[in-house]
Write a protein that holds these residues in place. Structure first.
Motif, PDB file in Angstrom:
ATOM      1  N   UNK A 132       0.844  -1.197   0.000  1.00  0.00           N
ATOM      2  CA  UNK A 132       0.000   0.000   0.000  1.00  0.00           C
ATOM      3  C   UNK A 132       0.876   1.242   0.000  1.00  0.00           C
ATOM      4  N   UNK A 133       0.297   2.362  -0.372  1.00  0.00           N
ATOM      5  CA  UNK A 133       1.031   3.633  -0.387  1.00  0.00           C
ATOM      6  C   UNK A 133       1.247   4.119   1.037  1.00  0.00           C
ATOM      7  N   UNK A 134       2.277   4.959   1.208  1.00  0.00           N
ATOM      8  CA  UNK A 134       2.610   5.453   2.549  1.00  0.00           C
ATOM      9  C   UNK A 134       1.465   6.269   3.138  1.00  0.00           C
ATOM     10  N   UNK A 135       0.665   6.879   2.256  1.00  0.00           N
ATOM     11  CA  UNK A 135      -0.433   7.699   2.784  1.00  0.00           C
ATOM     12  C   UNK A 135      -1.749   6.929   2.879  1.00  0.00           C
ATOM     13  N   UNK A 136      -1.664   5.601   2.876  1.00  0.00           N
ATOM     14  CA  UNK A 136      -2.877   4.791   3.028  1.00  0.00           C
ATOM     15  C   UNK A 136      -3.482   5.101   4.403  1.00  0.00           C
ATOM     16  N   UNK A 137      -4.787   5.374   4.461  1.00  0.00           N
ATOM     17  CA  UNK A 137      -5.389   5.822   5.726  1.00  0.00           C
ATOM     18  C   UNK A 137      -5.235   4.813   6.872  1.00  0.00           C
ATOM     19  N   UNK A 138      -5.040   5.327   8.071  1.00  0.00           N
ATOM     20  CA  UNK A 138      -4.908   4.477   9.263  1.00  0.00           C
ATOM     21  C   UNK A 138      -6.214   3.720   9.547  1.00  0.00           C
ATOM     22  N   UNK A 139      -7.314   4.376   9.272  1.00  0.00           N
ATOM     23  CA  UNK A 139      -8.616   3.749   9.503  1.00  0.00           C
ATOM     24  C   UNK A 139      -9.414   3.725   8.209  1.00  0.00           C
ATOM     25  N   UNK A 140      -9.040   2.819   7.299  1.00  0.00           N
ATOM     26  CA  UNK A 140      -9.696   2.785   5.987  1.00  0.00           C
ATOM     27  C   UNK A 140     -11.140   2.292   6.082  1.00  0.00           C
ATOM     28  N   UNK A 141     -11.955   2.743   5.158  1.00  0.00           N
ATOM     29  CA  UNK A 141     -13.332   2.244   5.085  1.00  0.00           C
ATOM     30  C   UNK A 141     -13.300   0.776   4.666  1.00  0.00           C
ATOM     31  N   UNK A 142     -14.324   0.030   5.064  1.00  0.00           N
ATOM     32  CA  UNK A 142     -14.382  -1.404   4.759  1.00  0.00           C
ATOM     33  C   UNK A 142     -14.294  -1.657   3.251  1.00  0.00           C
ATOM     34  N   UNK A 143     -14.895  -0.771   2.472  1.00  0.00           N
ATOM     35  CA  UNK A 143     -14.905  -0.967   1.014  1.00  0.00           C
ATOM     36  C   UNK A 143     -13.487  -0.850   0.442  1.00  0.00           C
ATOM     37  N   UNK A 144     -12.731   0.103   0.982  1.00  0.00           N
ATOM     38  CA  UNK A 144     -11.341   0.264   0.538  1.00  0.00           C
ATOM     39  C   UNK A 144     -10.521  -0.971   0.925  1.00  0.00           C
ATOM     40  N   UNK A 145     -10.690  -1.429   2.165  1.00  0.00           N
ATOM     41  CA  UNK A 145      -9.977  -2.629   2.626  1.00  0.00           C
ATOM     42  C   UNK A 145     -10.312  -3.820   1.737  1.00  0.00           C
ATOM     43  N   UNK A 146     -11.585  -3.922   1.397  1.00  0.00           N
ATOM     44  CA  UNK A 146     -12.027  -5.050   0.591  1.00  0.00           C
ATOM     45  C   UNK A 146     -11.382  -5.025  -0.789  1.00  0.00           C
ATOM     46  N   UNK A 147     -11.233  -3.830  -1.363  1.00  0.00           N
ATOM     47  CA  UNK A 147     -10.628  -3.777  -2.698  1.00  0.00           C
ATOM     48  C   UNK A 147      -9.132  -4.083  -2.615  1.00  0.00           C
ATOM     49  N   UNK A 148      -8.487  -3.671  -1.523  1.00  0.00           N
ATOM     50  CA  UNK A 148      -7.072  -4.033  -1.352  1.00  0.00           C
ATOM     51  C   UNK A 148      -6.953  -5.545  -1.211  1.00  0.00           C
ATOM     52  N   UNK A 149      -7.863  -6.132  -0.402  1.00  0.00           N
ATOM     53  CA  UNK A 149      -7.858  -7.590  -0.183  1.00  0.00           C
ATOM     54  C   UNK A 149      -8.003  -8.335  -1.497  1.00  0.00           C
ATOM     55  N   UNK A 150      -8.912  -7.815  -2.350  1.00  0.00           N
ATOM     56  CA  UNK A 150      -9.223  -8.468  -3.610  1.00  0.00           C
ATOM     57  C   UNK A 150      -7.999  -8.610  -4.510  1.00  0.00           C
TER      58      UNK A 150
END
Ligand SMILES: [Zn+2]
Length: 224
Positions: free
Chosen positions: A51-69
Motif C-alpha cells: 500500500x502507499x505510505x499515505x494509506x489511511x490508518x482507519x480505511x473504510x471497509x470498502x477500501x480494505x475489501x478492494x485491497x484484499x481483492x
C-alpha cells in the motif's frame, strides 16, 4: 489499532507492516522497504498487498475489501481443516441408527447415558454422563423442531395401527370403535411422544452438527 474485514464468508485480521522489498535478484533495491497490509483468516490463509505510505490508518471497509481483492495470496487455507461448530456434515448411516435408537430409548443421543428426563415434559439440563447440555445451550425455542418429530411419529403410528386393525378384523371392522380410539390416540400421541420427539430432534442436530472437543469442554465448563 486492530482492523478486521469480513469478506467471502471469512473474518480477516488486517495488519500493517513494513517489509523489505527487492531481494537478491535486484541488489540495487535490497534496502528499500515497502508498506504492506497482511490479511490473516482464522483458517490460516494469508494475503499480502503493498500500500502507499499515505494509506489511511482507519480505511473504510470498502477500501480494505478492494485491497484484499488484489492482494497476493501468501498462504492458502487447507481445505478440510475447518471443522468449526455450526458446519453441517453428512452423517453416516451407522451413527444415524445409533443416535436415533438412543433417543427412542429416552437416552442421551450423544453418549447413550440414561436418565435424561426430569419429568415427562422436561429434560434434565444436562446429560449426567457426557455433560452435554440437552438444549445445546441455545435459545428457548431450541426444541421447536421436536414438534416436527412429534407430528411425524404420531402420523406413522396412526397409519400402522389403523392398517393392523383393518387387516386383523376384516371384514367385520368396528368402524365406530376405530373412530373413537383414533380420536383418543390423536389427543394422547403428542403427550406420549413428547420426550422421544425432543430427543430425536437433539439426535438430528448432533448428527448434522457433531459437537467438537471445544463444544464439549464448553458444556462441561458451565457452573451448575
Ligand atoms: Zn450424554
Amino acid at each position: 489499532m486492530a482492523l478486521y474485514l469480513f469478506v467471502q464468508g471469512k473474518s480477516w485480521t488486517v495488519e500493517r507492516r513494513h517489509e523489505l522489498v527487492g531481494g537478491d535478484a535486484r541488489p540495487e533495491k535490497v534496502e528499500a522497504s515497502g508498506l504492506f497490509l497482511f490479511f490473516t483468516a482464522a483458517d490460516g490463509e494469508i494475503r499480502r498487498s503493498e500500500i502507499a505510505a499515505d494509506f489511511p490508518e482507519e480505511p473504510a471497509a470498502r477500501l480494505l475489501e478492494s485491497v484484499w481483492r488484489f492482494a497476493e495470496v501468501m498462504r492458502v487455507a487447507d481445505l478440510g481443516e475447518m471443522t468449526s461448530r455450526g458446519e453441517i456434515v453428512m452423517p453416516r448411516m451407522r451413527d444415524v441408527v445409533r443416535e436415533f435408537a438412543r433417543a427412542f430409548r429416552l437416552h442421551c443421543p450423544n453418549c447413550g447415558g440414561g436418565r435424561v428426563l426430569r419429568t415427562w415434559f422436561k429434560l434434565q439440563h444436562r446429560c449426567a454422563k457426557c455433560g452435554l447440555r440437552l438444549d445445546r445451550g441455545e435459545a428457548d425455542d431450541y426444541f421447536l423442531g421436536g414438534m416436527f418429530f412429534n407430528i411425524v411419529l404420531a402420523e406413522i403410528i396412526f397409519a400402522l395401527v389403523l392398517l393392523v386393525v383393518v387387516i386383523v378384523m376384516w371384514p367385520n371392522v368396528p368402524w365406530a370403535g376405530v373412530e373413537y380410539s383414533l380420536i383418543v390416540a390423536m389427543i394422547a400421541a403428542p403427550i406420549v411422544l413428547y420426550p422421544v420427539s425432543r430427543l430425536m430432534w437433539l439426535a438430528l442436530d448432533l448428527l448434522l452438527r457433531p459437537p467438537d472437543e471445544a463444544e464439549m469442554a464448553w458444556h462441561a465448563s458451565e457452573e451448575e
